[in-house]
Every structure is written in C-alpha cells, then in structure tokens.
Design a protein around this motif. Structure first.
Motif, PDB file in Angstrom:
ATOM      1  N   LYS A  19       0.857  -1.179   0.000  1.00  0.00           N
ATOM      2  CA  LYS A  19       0.000   0.000   0.000  1.00  0.00           C
ATOM      3  C   LYS A  19       0.893   1.228   0.000  1.00  0.00           C
ATOM      4  O   LYS A  19       2.074   1.154   0.326  1.00  0.00           O
ATOM      5  CB  LYS A  19      -0.917   0.033   1.222  1.00  0.00           C
ATOM      6  CG  LYS A  19      -1.873  -1.154   1.301  1.00  0.00           C
ATOM      7  CD  LYS A  19      -2.851  -0.965   2.423  1.00  0.00           C
ATOM      8  CE  LYS A  19      -3.789  -2.139   2.545  1.00  0.00           C
ATOM      9  NZ  LYS A  19      -3.123  -3.329   3.064  1.00  0.00           N
ATOM     10  N   HIS A  20       0.342   2.357  -0.349  1.00  0.00           N
ATOM     11  CA  HIS A  20       1.144   3.565  -0.480  1.00  0.00           C
ATOM     12  C   HIS A  20       0.467   4.714   0.257  1.00  0.00           C
ATOM     13  O   HIS A  20       0.131   5.740  -0.324  1.00  0.00           O
ATOM     14  CB  HIS A  20       1.342   3.906  -1.965  1.00  0.00           C
ATOM     15  CG  HIS A  20       1.899   2.758  -2.757  1.00  0.00           C
ATOM     16  ND1 HIS A  20       3.218   2.391  -2.698  1.00  0.00           N
ATOM     17  CD2 HIS A  20       1.291   1.867  -3.580  1.00  0.00           C
ATOM     18  CE1 HIS A  20       3.416   1.337  -3.483  1.00  0.00           C
ATOM     19  NE2 HIS A  20       2.266   1.004  -4.022  1.00  0.00           N
ATOM     20  N   ASN A  21       0.253   4.518   1.539  1.00  0.00           N
ATOM     21  CA  ASN A  21      -0.356   5.558   2.341  1.00  0.00           C
ATOM     22  C   ASN A  21       0.717   6.432   2.965  1.00  0.00           C
ATOM     23  O   ASN A  21       1.688   5.923   3.532  1.00  0.00           O
ATOM     24  CB  ASN A  21      -1.231   4.925   3.434  1.00  0.00           C
ATOM     25  CG  ASN A  21      -2.460   4.264   2.834  1.00  0.00           C
ATOM     26  OD1 ASN A  21      -3.215   4.891   2.108  1.00  0.00           O
ATOM     27  ND2 ASN A  21      -2.642   2.984   3.114  1.00  0.00           N
ATOM     28  N   GLY A  24       3.208   5.797   6.148  1.00  0.00           N
ATOM     29  CA  GLY A  24       3.081   4.386   6.451  1.00  0.00           C
ATOM     30  C   GLY A  24       4.417   3.698   6.608  1.00  0.00           C
ATOM     31  O   GLY A  24       5.474   4.328   6.731  1.00  0.00           O
ATOM     32  N   GLN A 533       2.486   4.047  11.926  1.00  0.00           N
ATOM     33  CA  GLN A 533       2.758   3.729  10.523  1.00  0.00           C
ATOM     34  C   GLN A 533       1.970   2.497  10.062  1.00  0.00           C
ATOM     35  O   GLN A 533       1.460   2.469   8.939  1.00  0.00           O
ATOM     36  CB  GLN A 533       4.258   3.490  10.334  1.00  0.00           C
ATOM     37  CG  GLN A 533       5.104   4.743  10.518  1.00  0.00           C
ATOM     38  CD  GLN A 533       6.593   4.456  10.390  1.00  0.00           C
ATOM     39  OE1 GLN A 533       7.254   4.157  11.364  1.00  0.00           O
ATOM     40  NE2 GLN A 533       7.101   4.546   9.174  1.00  0.00           N
ATOM     41  N   ARG A 536      -1.727   3.450   9.575  1.00  0.00           N
ATOM     42  CA  ARG A 536      -1.908   4.217   8.331  1.00  0.00           C
ATOM     43  C   ARG A 536      -1.836   3.300   7.111  1.00  0.00           C
ATOM     44  O   ARG A 536      -2.601   3.447   6.154  1.00  0.00           O
ATOM     45  CB  ARG A 536      -0.849   5.305   8.236  1.00  0.00           C
ATOM     46  CG  ARG A 536      -1.088   6.477   9.169  1.00  0.00           C
ATOM     47  CD  ARG A 536       0.064   7.454   9.124  1.00  0.00           C
ATOM     48  NE  ARG A 536      -0.177   8.599   9.999  1.00  0.00           N
ATOM     49  CZ  ARG A 536       0.784   9.369  10.503  1.00  0.00           C
ATOM     50  NH1 ARG A 536       2.056   9.107  10.222  1.00  0.00           N
ATOM     51  NH2 ARG A 536       0.480  10.387  11.280  1.00  0.00           N
ATOM     52  N   THR A 537      -0.896   2.366   7.139  1.00  0.00           N
ATOM     53  CA  THR A 537      -0.723   1.463   6.008  1.00  0.00           C
ATOM     54  C   THR A 537      -1.926   0.552   5.826  1.00  0.00           C
ATOM     55  O   THR A 537      -2.429   0.378   4.705  1.00  0.00           O
ATOM     56  CB  THR A 537       0.550   0.613   6.209  1.00  0.00           C
ATOM     57  OG1 THR A 537       1.688   1.464   6.243  1.00  0.00           O
ATOM     58  CG2 THR A 537       0.718  -0.416   5.102  1.00  0.00           C
ATOM     59  N   GLU A 538      -2.396  -0.033   6.897  1.00  0.00           N
ATOM     60  CA  GLU A 538      -3.449  -1.043   6.795  1.00  0.00           C
ATOM     61  C   GLU A 538      -4.847  -0.453   6.679  1.00  0.00           C
ATOM     62  O   GLU A 538      -5.736  -1.090   6.110  1.00  0.00           O
ATOM     63  CB  GLU A 538      -3.386  -1.988   8.001  1.00  0.00           C
ATOM     64  CG  GLU A 538      -2.068  -2.732   8.153  1.00  0.00           C
ATOM     65  CD  GLU A 538      -1.743  -3.598   6.958  1.00  0.00           C
ATOM     66  OE1 GLU A 538      -2.669  -4.054   6.261  1.00  0.00           O
ATOM     67  OE2 GLU A 538      -0.540  -3.805   6.696  1.00  0.00           O
ATOM     68  N   LYS A 573      -0.970  -4.945  13.331  1.00  0.00           N
ATOM     69  CA  LYS A 573      -1.227  -5.268  11.920  1.00  0.00           C
ATOM     70  C   LYS A 573      -2.426  -6.207  11.787  1.00  0.00           C
ATOM     71  O   LYS A 573      -3.340  -5.962  10.978  1.00  0.00           O
ATOM     72  CB  LYS A 573       0.020  -5.902  11.303  1.00  0.00           C
ATOM     73  CG  LYS A 573      -0.116  -6.317   9.838  1.00  0.00           C
ATOM     74  CD  LYS A 573       1.200  -6.881   9.323  1.00  0.00           C
ATOM     75  CE  LYS A 573       1.128  -7.211   7.839  1.00  0.00           C
ATOM     76  NZ  LYS A 573       0.237  -8.320   7.512  1.00  0.00           N
ATOM     77  N   GLU A 606      -6.866   3.304   0.895  1.00  0.00           N
ATOM     78  CA  GLU A 606      -5.807   4.258   0.612  1.00  0.00           C
ATOM     79  C   GLU A 606      -6.372   5.668   0.654  1.00  0.00           C
ATOM     80  O   GLU A 606      -7.435   5.935   0.087  1.00  0.00           O
ATOM     81  CB  GLU A 606      -5.179   4.005  -0.763  1.00  0.00           C
ATOM     82  CG  GLU A 606      -4.387   2.719  -0.865  1.00  0.00           C
ATOM     83  CD  GLU A 606      -3.684   2.567  -2.209  1.00  0.00           C
ATOM     84  OE1 GLU A 606      -3.861   3.451  -3.067  1.00  0.00           O
ATOM     85  OE2 GLU A 606      -2.961   1.572  -2.405  1.00  0.00           O
ATOM     86  N   TYR A 757       5.456  -8.202   7.777  1.00  0.00           N
ATOM     87  CA  TYR A 757       6.183  -7.390   6.795  1.00  0.00           C
ATOM     88  C   TYR A 757       7.557  -7.959   6.465  1.00  0.00           C
ATOM     89  O   TYR A 757       8.363  -7.288   5.823  1.00  0.00           O
ATOM     90  CB  TYR A 757       6.321  -5.936   7.266  1.00  0.00           C
ATOM     91  CG  TYR A 757       5.013  -5.245   7.546  1.00  0.00           C
ATOM     92  CD1 TYR A 757       4.102  -4.987   6.522  1.00  0.00           C
ATOM     93  CD2 TYR A 757       4.672  -4.856   8.839  1.00  0.00           C
ATOM     94  CE1 TYR A 757       2.890  -4.361   6.781  1.00  0.00           C
ATOM     95  CE2 TYR A 757       3.464  -4.229   9.101  1.00  0.00           C
ATOM     96  CZ  TYR A 757       2.577  -3.985   8.064  1.00  0.00           C
ATOM     97  OH  TYR A 757       1.380  -3.370   8.320  1.00  0.00           O
TER      98      TYR A 757
END
Length: 800
Positions: A19-21, A24, A533, A536-538, A573, A606, A757
């Motif tokens: 993902k590209h938040n 993140g 982070q 935000r990513t998930e 996560k 996103e 990750y």
C-alpha cells in the motif's frame, strides 16, 4: 550523519501488504515524542505530581550478607511529617515474595539480607527530605554471615546456601543449590572431532558487570482508590508482568491494581524487574494517600538488576584449511542474590554460545549462580553478549594460528539459511553472515592521522585521552578488528509469547480516525511511531491516535528480546486487518448492489478511501462508517517454540535469529594505555526497515553500549565485602558524545517470510559484536592477549 545503504532481495514475502499511504511503513517519519524529549518538555515518571501526595523512601542494607537481629523504627515514626514506616512484619498478604520466573525475592528483607542494598524498610513522609532523614533513623542490628562471591565459594561442598530449602522446577537438573539454572547442549562427538583438528586453541574470558545506565531513574506514583485498590503510574518494561507480581503481595485481585505507563527515560532490561512498584503501593494503601517514589542515582544502582558478569572457558579446533572441527565451553554467569531472569539468560548463553558458525560437534554447559553479589538479570543482548565476546576472541586466535585472514576465516565457517544449530534447530530464514562481514571489510578505512604534527593546534578530542590532553601522539598505534554475532528474537523455550492490540476506527469531524491501544511500554525504541505507521498502512487513514499504555487492554509482553515490533507490531497489523475486513463488509452490505467490484475485486484502503487494486475509488471510508465505529481487540502469536532438553539441550527453542557485524578502528597510546575508537562500522540484516531513521538510531545506540563495556563500563564489587564501590555516574563511566566514534551503518533487508512485513527484530544485535570488534582492534594494535572487559589502561601498559 551516518552513512547507510539499503539492500532489498528480489521479490517480497507474500504477507507484505503493498500500500502507499503517506506516513506508512517504510517511511522515516519523525517520532511524536521526539521534539518534546529534546526540548525538555516531555513528562517522565519522575515529573508526576499529586497535590496531597507523600514521598516514599527505601532503607537498604549496608552489608551484603547478614542476619537481621533487630529493627528499631521508633525514632523514625516519632519524626514530624512521617506517616508510615513499614517492615517485613507489616506486609498485608500471605505472599511476600515476587520474581520474574522464580518468586524468590522478598518485598522487604525477612530476617536476612542477601546483597548490599537490599530493601529492609519503607518510610512515607510529607517531604522527600523528611522521608530520607526518617529512614536514616531506623536502627538495624546486623550479624554478618559468610559471603559467597564467586564460582569457587558458591559451589564448595560446605558453601553457605543463598536460598535454603529451594523447591522449584529448576532444581532437578542442577548439582548444587547455589546454581539457579543449568543448561547443557550436547551434539555430535567432541572427542572424536578433536582428533581431526590440526590446531586447537583455548581461552578463559572474564566479562564485567555492566549497568543499563538509563538516564531516567526508577520512579512512580501510587494512588489509593475508593474500592480499596490502587492506581499505579510507573516507568516499566512490562505492565502485565508487574501486575502479576504486585497484586498477590498486596493481597488484592488483579482488577483492583490498575497500572498505567508513565514516561520512561530508557530501560535496556533494567526495568523488566520490579523496583519501587510494590513499595509505593504498600505505602499508599497504608496511609490512604498518594505516594511518589523517585530514586536518586546512587539508589538506582541498587534498585535494578545488571548484566551478568561471566567467566567463559572455551576450546575450539580447526583443520589446517580453516574448517572448524569442534567447540567445548563452560559459561558461568553470576546471577547475584536473586534469580530474576537468570534461567532465560542461561538458555540464551548456551544456545548461542557457538556464534553464527557451522559446528556439528559441541559440548556446552552454561550455569547461573546464586551469590551475595548484586542481582543480575535482563540487559540488552541477554546472555548472547558475554558469549559473543568469548567466541569471537577464539575466532581471532584460530585465524592467527592458521595464518589466515580473520574475516576470511569467519566467512569460511559462517552459517547460512539451512544451517543446523547446536540445539538441532534449522535456521529457516536468511542468515547473511558472510555478506555482513564482506560489507564491513569492504568499507574504506578512515584516513591515518599524522601524529607527528598533532601537537600545537591539534584537536585534542581526536587523540586518545581526549580533552584530558594527556596524549600528543607519542606511542600511538592503530588497530583494526572484526566481529560478528547472532541473537535470538522474542521469548524462547516454549514461553507463550503473545501480544494484544485493540484498534478502533470511527469518523471524527468528518474524517476517519484510528485509535491504537496496546500495553506496549515505549522505552525509547520508537514503538508508538511504528504503530502509527502500521495503522496508516493497513487502514488508509492519516489520523492515528495512540492510547496510553495500561492494563485495561491485554498484555503486550515485555519491551525486550527485540520483540516489540515483531509481536505488538504484528498484533496491531492483524487487528487493523480485521478492522479493515469489517469495514469492507459494511461497505459490501451498503454498496455492493450498486457496483460489482465490491464482490469481485481486491479492495484496498488508501487515502481515506476504498479503492480497487486497479486504483478505482469505490467510496470514502467516512461515508461507509457514518456514525458506526469498529472496535476490535486481538492477540498475535509467533510460531511456537519448545524448551531445550535439560540433558542434551536439543529443541526448537527460538523463533527467529538476527545478525550484525562490526569493524572497529582504534588508536591506542601504548605508553599511557589510552584508547580512542575512531570508527565502528556495522552491517546488519533487519528483514524490513519499517522506519529506517529509527533502525539506524537503534543500531548506533546498541553499538555505543557495546563500545562502553569494551573500554570503560563496569560495576566494581569488592570481592571481600561484596559491596558496590562505584554507584554513581562519577565513578561508573559511560560513553559520552566525545567518546562515540563515527558509526557508518549498512542495512540489509532480507525478508523473513514468517514475520510481519518480513521484519527481523534488530535492537539487541549491535550490542553483541561491537564489544569484541573494539577489543580485537586493540589486540591488533598492541599485540596483547586481552581476555577481560572492560580494558583498563593498566592492562595495556603492563602495570596490571
């Protein structure tokens, strides 16, 4: 600024979410507590205040081993402003001991003290100076007993028993009651393998007692509550472990002891044990008033455990072409008066005693002793540090005897993925030992100094001895040394290692906001940054709130063992993923009939929106949630481990391994015995850097702690009295910015497919190999055989 490179293998593990938040994982976002800490505005536990609070003071023993004949508290109680004085007889519950693994530590001494500085009595008063003076008026009559201070005195047939009548699960496999724990590891046949060796080297190594030297002293505030319970605000590493030890000795059910993490000024293992927590609660319940306890620096040296000093006896063999044949070792750890984490430290020291090398024939024994020295327990590196110092010295000895380059010799014997450990466990993730060594060796060396012109006008900070201005370049020689180490990640040997996270997603002022609630102790490692982070990513949100850590959520385990990013990060996560699926289910229910992608496409979150993997926006998160909130709490566990067999040491005891290598460049004034570490280059595999800025900072910090134990840090315990001689930062020396060299960092990211990750716990590994690298460099510069930490000037000048 540290130099760093980043190596990512082809492909990524399947569990890495792409993902590209903004803000993140993978970004070097700034720490939310960073600015407050550097400007002095951050509220540490010692800053806490309650308007009607009292101050607590602990009276500690002035002798190391003695019978308490009598205690007279009358003068202390008579002082104006004194509210309470407590001794062992005043403890409210039947349970009067506590401990991390073995409950052998008394809340207050019961008829006998076993180490210098043991708590004997407590005072609560309306002013800290009143409390201190009242404690000084308590009269204790001691009858001193024979001391146990080393291996010989602890294991003698007629040795005084530190703990008589031991009755715990460790005693069955130990040959003497003064042994806390023993772990042998036997694999192959050392006697037969020895016959194949063309060279054999032996060594006896001594590792000194190191202090965690955190800058924030032990402190906390206990507030009695209306239901008869207590609220405790404290700097610790493991809230739920504290709770399990505190509640029984207070005679309270766990739900009546409510704990909240306060600001922590460093830890490094020294806050894993109880210090002032129980004492503050006892005084608060006895007086029905809030009680604050803050240790001064002197008391802090007695208020927490230290790194185990050790004696290590090693034998290695190798063939003439440089292949290791066998290893035999005995590791003796001084655990001091109480068990603390000694059993687990023994497990680590034994199972990691061969280092990151291929060895099929080993005979290993590690023990921890009970003595009358200060209690020792967890510190960064946890048993692996002492072993690394010894086995790396042995590698240099073997390379020299064979006429081989020390790095090439290590690379020839380096483990890799698929290597079988001496415990029988297969290394099932990347183990780039040879590559880490190659990288530190390939780095350009710092330029040689022109010592003949270093006199007038020279920057004396660059000289051995620094600002003391004792050296002007005469007799200064340079040395280069290498070392590599292996450290386990997470709790081992069958421990039920889990972590819990609660995540709430709701709409506030029209914007989706995530709240992350864990009991993780933020001790400076940057966990709260990583949790932000991950959320935000998930969840595709910008706004993330971190709830204060407390015991109103499930346990996060200890902030130790390089485990928190793996374990509590994994819990965050997983919980975020569950929240995401719950959100998408609401979206499908509300919008699925309007757009087939809700049922057929892979959906991502996103930028506050639900999007397909092709980038099509389906809905705003805020529009899906409306007035609803999703609130979930889940546990996360790593792959199970198992105890090491108590006879053979076989077993899949560890969940993950991590590796680091160092190259040290030193300059030594051989006439004065002064050392200047010029550079400490390092390379480390971190699996996946969730925040590269934090990763580099942790590596540099761990490297500096390893440097400290190499050349300056040691708690000095008088062998005749077992008293600590240097409990202050005047006499216990730690590296300052002027002692810290350039630390170039080379970061590899070779993903572990089992880990969240692909990350690899990394906080402890740099502390292992930095110490032997510095000492190897000093050996190379001086030609001396140095087998003790720390290295003191007299050891380099022949005046020892």
């Amino acid at each position: 600024m540290a130099q760093k490179t980043r190596t990512v293998p082809a492909g990524t593990p399947t569990n890495v979410t792409q993902k590209h938040n903004k803000g993140g994982i993978g970004e070097s976002i700034l720490r939310p507590d960073g600015t407050l800490k550097v400007t002095g505005e951050f509220a540490y536990s010692s800053d806490m205040w309650h308007e009607d609070m009292l101050w607590g003071q602990t009276l500690r023993s002035t002798v190391a081993h003695a019978e308490i004949v009598s205690i007279d508290i009358s003068e202390a109680l008579a002082m104006p402003g004194v509210y309470s004085v407590l001794t062992y007889d005043d403890l409210p519950a039947e349970m009067k001991n506590y401990g991390l693994e073995i409950q052998d530590t008394p809340v207050l001494a019961n008829g006998r003290v076993r180490h210098h500085g043991e708590p004997v009595a407590l005072v609560a008063a309306d002013h800290p100076e009143t409390a201190r003076r009242a404690a000084a008026k308590i009269k204790i009559d001691y009858r001193e007993l024979p001391l146990v201070t080393d291996e010989a005195s602890a294991l003698a047939a007629d040795a005084p028993l530190i703990h008589e009548g031991r009755d715990d699960h460790h005693i069955g496999h130990v040959p003497h009651p003064n042994i806390v724990h023993r772990q042998p590891i036997i694999r192959g046949n050392v006697e037969e393998a020895r016959k194949r060796a063309d060279v054999i080297v032996e060594g006896e190594y001594t590792f000194g007692m190191q202090d965690q030297a955190f800058l924030g002293p032990e402190s906390g505030l206990a507030v009695p509550s209306e239901d008869g319970g207590v609220e405790l605000y404290v700097a610790t590493q493991w809230l739920h472990s504290d709770l399990q030890q505190i509640a029984p000795v207070l005679g309270l059910p766990p739900e009546k002891v409510r704990m909240t993490l306060s600001g922590v000024g460093g830890a490094f293992g020294g806050r894993e044990d109880i210090s002032m927590q129980i004492h503050a609660c006892l005084l608060a319940l006895a007086t029905n008033k809030p009680v604050k306890i803050v240790y001064n620096r002197f008391e802090s040296f007695f208020g927490h455990v230290h790194r185990h000093p050790a004696k290590l006896y090693y034998e290695h063999g190798a063939t003439k072409d440089g292949k290791l044949t066998h290893m035999k070792c005995k590791i003796v750890l001084d655990g001091g008066a109480y068990a603390s984490a000694s059993p687990a430290v023994v497990g680590n020291a034994s199972s990691l005693s061969v280092g990151p090398y291929v060895l099929e024939d080993v005979d290993i024994e590690a023990i921890a002793l009970y003595t009358n020295n200060p209690p020792c327990g967890a510190m960064r590196g946890f048993g692996a540090v002492q072993a690394c110092f010894a086995y790396e010295a042995q590698m240099d000895k073997l390379a020299e005897k064979l006429g081989m380059d020390p790095v090439e010799f290590r690379q020839l014997n380096a483990m890799e993925m698929g290597t079988v450990m001496p415990t029988g466990q297969v290394v099932d993730a990347p183990a780039p030992v040879a590559e880490l060594l190659r990288r530190v060796k390939a780095r350009p060396l710092p330029p040689e100094r022109q010592w003949e012109s270093a006199g007038e006008g020279a920057d004396v900070r660059a000289l051995p001895g620094g600002l003391s201005n004792t050296t002007h370049g005469e007799g200064v020689v340079r040395g280069v040394g290498y070392a590599v180490g292996i450290k386990n990640v997470g709790f081992s040997e069958g421990f039920d290692d889990y972590s819990t996270a609660r995540v709430r997603l709701e709409v506030i002022n029209g914007e989706p906001v995530a709240m992350v609630h864990t009991a993780m102790a933020e001790v400076g490692q940057g966990g709260i940054t990583v949790h932000t982070q991950i959320a935000r990513t998930e969840l595709g949100v910008t706004q993330v709130t971190i709830h204060p850590a407390d015991t109103q959520v499930g346990s996060a385990g200890s902030t130790s063992a390089s485990r928190q990013t793996y374990m509590t990060g994994g819990a965050v996560k997983n919980t975020c993923e569950a929240v995401r699926e719950a959100l998408l289910e609401i979206g499908r229910r509300k919008n699925g009939s309007y757009h087939p992608a809700w049922a057929t496409a892979e959906l991502l979150l996103e930028g506050g929106k639900v999007v397909t993997d092709g980038g099509e926006v389906l809905a705003d998160i805020a529009d899906i949630l409306e007035d609803e909130a999703i609130d979930l709490e889940l546990e996360f566990r790593h792959a199970p481990t198992e105890p090491f067999d108590l006879v053979t040491g076989q077993g899949n005891g560890h969940v993950q391994y991590t590796f680091a290598a160092h190259r040290a460049v030193v300059e030594v004034d051989t006439e004065l015995g002064l050392v200047k570490v010029v550079e400490l280059a390092t390379a480390q595999d971190v699996g996946k850097a969730l925040n590269m800025l934090s990763v580099v900072g942790q590596i540099q910090g761990g490297t500096t702690q390893g440097l400290g134990v190499a050349i300056m840090e040691e708690i000095i315990v008088d062998p005749k009295t077992a008293k600590v001689r240097n409990p202050s930062f005047t006499d216990y020396l730690i590296p300052t910015i002027l002692d810290t060299p350039t630390i170039p960092v080379d970061v590899l990211e070779l993903a572990d497919p089992k880990a969240p990750y692909g990350l690899r716990g990394m906080g402890e590994a740099p502390t292992l190999s930095s110490t032997p690298a510095v000492i190897a460099a000093i050996r190379q510069a001086t030609g001396l055989e140095i087998n003790k930490t720390p290295i003191r000037p007299e050891a380099l000048t022949g005046t020892l």
